[in-house]
Design an enzyme around this catalytic site. Structure first.
Site, PDB file in Angstrom:
ATOM      1  N   HIS A 111     -45.874  26.491 -18.740  1.00  8.13           N
ATOM      2  CA  HIS A 111     -46.637  25.042 -18.918  1.00  8.13           C
ATOM      3  C   HIS A 111     -46.143  24.013 -18.281  1.00  8.13           C
ATOM      4  O   HIS A 111     -45.110  23.826 -17.767  1.00  8.13           O
ATOM      5  CB  HIS A 111     -46.151  24.702 -20.626  1.00  8.13           C
ATOM      6  CG  HIS A 111     -44.760  24.543 -20.760  1.00  8.13           C
ATOM      7  ND1 HIS A 111     -44.419  23.227 -20.513  1.00  8.13           N
ATOM      8  CD2 HIS A 111     -43.631  25.203 -20.905  1.00  8.13           C
ATOM      9  CE1 HIS A 111     -42.897  23.224 -20.764  1.00  8.13           C
ATOM     10  NE2 HIS A 111     -42.432  24.478 -20.893  1.00  8.13           N
ATOM     11  N   HIS A 159     -48.280  28.854  -2.106  1.00  2.00           N
ATOM     12  CA  HIS A 159     -48.399  30.179  -2.508  1.00  2.00           C
ATOM     13  C   HIS A 159     -47.340  30.715  -3.363  1.00  2.00           C
ATOM     14  O   HIS A 159     -46.054  30.540  -2.873  1.00  2.00           O
ATOM     15  CB  HIS A 159     -48.153  30.939  -1.086  1.00  2.00           C
ATOM     16  CG  HIS A 159     -48.567  32.680  -1.371  1.00  2.00           C
ATOM     17  ND1 HIS A 159     -48.379  33.432  -0.124  1.00  2.00           N
ATOM     18  CD2 HIS A 159     -48.415  33.374  -2.407  1.00  2.00           C
ATOM     19  CE1 HIS A 159     -48.568  34.652  -0.657  1.00  2.00           C
ATOM     20  NE2 HIS A 159     -48.694  34.639  -2.022  1.00  2.00           N
TER      21      HIS A 159
HETATM   22  O1  JB2 Z   1     -55.359  30.667  12.082  1.00  2.00           O
HETATM   23  C1  JB2 Z   1     -55.179  31.912  11.571  1.00  2.00           C
HETATM   24  C2  JB2 Z   1     -56.347  32.754  11.586  1.00  2.00           C
HETATM   25  N1  JB2 Z   1     -57.734  32.858  12.025  1.00  2.00           N
HETATM   26  C3  JB2 Z   1     -58.049  33.853  11.714  1.00  2.00           C
HETATM   27  N2  JB2 Z   1     -54.015  32.496  11.333  1.00  2.00           N
HETATM   28  C4  JB2 Z   1     -53.796  33.732  10.749  1.00  2.00           C
HETATM   29  N3  JB2 Z   1     -52.667  33.944  10.332  1.00  2.00           N
HETATM   30  N4  JB2 Z   1     -54.839  34.555  10.596  1.00  2.00           N
HETATM   31  C5  JB2 Z   1     -56.089  34.197  11.159  1.00  2.00           C
HETATM   32  N5  JB2 Z   1     -57.195  34.824  11.195  1.00  2.00           N
HETATM   33  C6  JB2 Z   1     -57.187  36.216  10.734  1.00  2.00           C
HETATM   34  O2  JB2 Z   1     -56.600  36.357   9.398  1.00  2.00           O
HETATM   35  C7  JB2 Z   1     -56.408  37.022  11.533  1.00  2.00           C
HETATM   36  O3  JB2 Z   1     -57.261  37.530  12.811  1.00  2.00           O
HETATM   37  C8  JB2 Z   1     -56.356  38.353  10.670  1.00  2.00           C
HETATM   38  O4  JB2 Z   1     -57.308  39.195  10.881  1.00  2.00           O
HETATM   39  C9  JB2 Z   1     -56.227  37.669   9.362  1.00  2.00           C
HETATM   40  C10 JB2 Z   1     -54.986  37.516   8.757  1.00  2.00           C
HETATM   41  O5  JB2 Z   1     -54.446  38.935   8.340  1.00  2.00           O
HETATM   42  P1  JB2 Z   1     -53.192  39.379   8.374  1.00  2.00           P
HETATM   43  O6  JB2 Z   1     -53.123  40.741   7.731  1.00  2.00           O
HETATM   44  O7  JB2 Z   1     -52.299  39.296   9.578  1.00  2.00           O
HETATM   45  O8  JB2 Z   1     -52.308  38.447   7.200  1.00  2.00           O
HETATM   46  P2  JB2 Z   1     -52.829  37.875   5.704  1.00  2.00           P
HETATM   47  O9  JB2 Z   1     -53.104  36.643   5.807  1.00  2.00           O
HETATM   48  O10 JB2 Z   1     -54.295  38.723   5.502  1.00  2.00           O
HETATM   49  O11 JB2 Z   1     -51.755  38.534   4.730  1.00  2.00           O
HETATM   50  C11 JB2 Z   1     -50.504  38.041   4.849  1.00  2.00           C
HETATM   51  O12 JB2 Z   1     -50.395  37.242   3.554  1.00  2.00           O
HETATM   52  C12 JB2 Z   1     -50.599  37.815   2.357  1.00  2.00           C
HETATM   53  C13 JB2 Z   1     -50.648  36.787   1.116  1.00  2.00           C
HETATM   54  C14 JB2 Z   1     -49.572  39.193   4.812  1.00  2.00           C
HETATM   55  O13 JB2 Z   1     -48.247  38.566   4.806  1.00  2.00           O
HETATM   56  C15 JB2 Z   1     -49.669  39.915   3.478  1.00  2.00           C
HETATM   57  O14 JB2 Z   1     -48.853  40.878   3.325  1.00  2.00           O
HETATM   58  C16 JB2 Z   1     -49.498  39.048   2.235  1.00  2.00           C
HETATM   59  N6  JB2 Z   1     -49.713  39.741   1.020  1.00  2.00           N
END
Ligand code: JB2
Length: 222
Positions: A141, A150
């Protein structure tokens, strides 16, 4: 009522989770993914095409009349930066809430934010824009969660906790009542936070203690 078309920016791990939430929520239809990684272009993820980078997105939005999206990137600073860039182009943001999440009647969730399966938000909780309330997290609350923060899976925020802009509360961490976690602070997984965490500070352990400074986010400084 026909579902409004949106696109998801980012096609990585977090984006797949966001797609699940959007589909189950049933308010929006995912038209396509956008991702700057050229190796993803034209791939199909969950049956939706990765159109390409931001330029392709701009053209497709004009062609299809899409005016809303979700930035599905886990990194807080990057999510804020990209959302600001998209907002400057005139785009608005969807809000995605998984039907298994439990939200009290007066909870406020900002645009661009995602509440993932099994999260619980109790009365008076206010969640800013571009926030992730991840799987099974508890926001009790009167908590206030700042823009671009996050709250990772299974983290527990007790009553009247304040989480600053772009802050990260690690998986399974607990924050006791009335504590303030500053802007861009990082709370390590499993930590127990019993006193205020200054902005830009990394804390770990039980009770949580500072170990480092966290990196600045351009969008917080701006
Ligand atoms: O500016 C950018 C960007 N622009 C496009 N920064 C980042 N970090 N990523 C960018 N992208 C695209 O987002 C990347 O090309 C990539 O395809 C995707 C990020 O994917 P990734 O699997 O690296 O991380 P995520 O953000 O999907 O997941 C993270 O955060 C989640 C909350 C991981 O740490 C996960 O395990 C977590 N659950």
């Amino acid at each position: 009522m026909p579902r409004e078309n949106i696109f998801l920016f980012g096609a990585g791990g977090h984006a797949k989770v966001v797609a699940e939430v959007v589909e189950r929520q049933g308010l929006y239809r995912i038209a396509f993914w956008v991702d700057d990684d050229p190796t993803l272009k034209d791939r199909s993820v969950f049956g939706y095409q990765v159109l390409g980078g931001r330029d392709q997105a701009r053209h497709a939005c004009e062609r299809l009349g899409i005016r809303r999206c979700l930035v599905a990137i886990g990194n807080n600073a990057d999510r804020l930066k990209i959302s600001e860039m998209l907002a400057a182009e005139g785009l608005e943001f969807a809000t995605a809430i998984h039907p298994s999440a439990v939200l009290a009647r007066d909870v406020v969730i900002g645009p661009g934010s995602v509440v993932i399966a099994g999260a619980v938000l109790n009365p008076g909780a206010v969640v800013g824009d571009q926030v992730i309330i991840n799987t099974g997290a508890t926001v009790d609350h009167d908590c206030q969660i700042g823009r671009g923060a996050h709250v990772a899976p299974k983290a527990t925020l007790c009553g009247f906790v304040t989480v600053g802009i772009g802050a990260f509360i690690g998986s399974g961490a607990t924050v006791i009542p009335n504590v303030m976690v500053g802007d861009q602070a990082v709370v390590g997984a499993g930590a127990t936070v019993v006193r205020n965490v200054p902005a830009g500070t990394v804390v770990v352990g039980t009770p949580a203690r500072p170990i480092a400074k966290s990196g600045p986010s351009p969008s917080v400084e701006a």
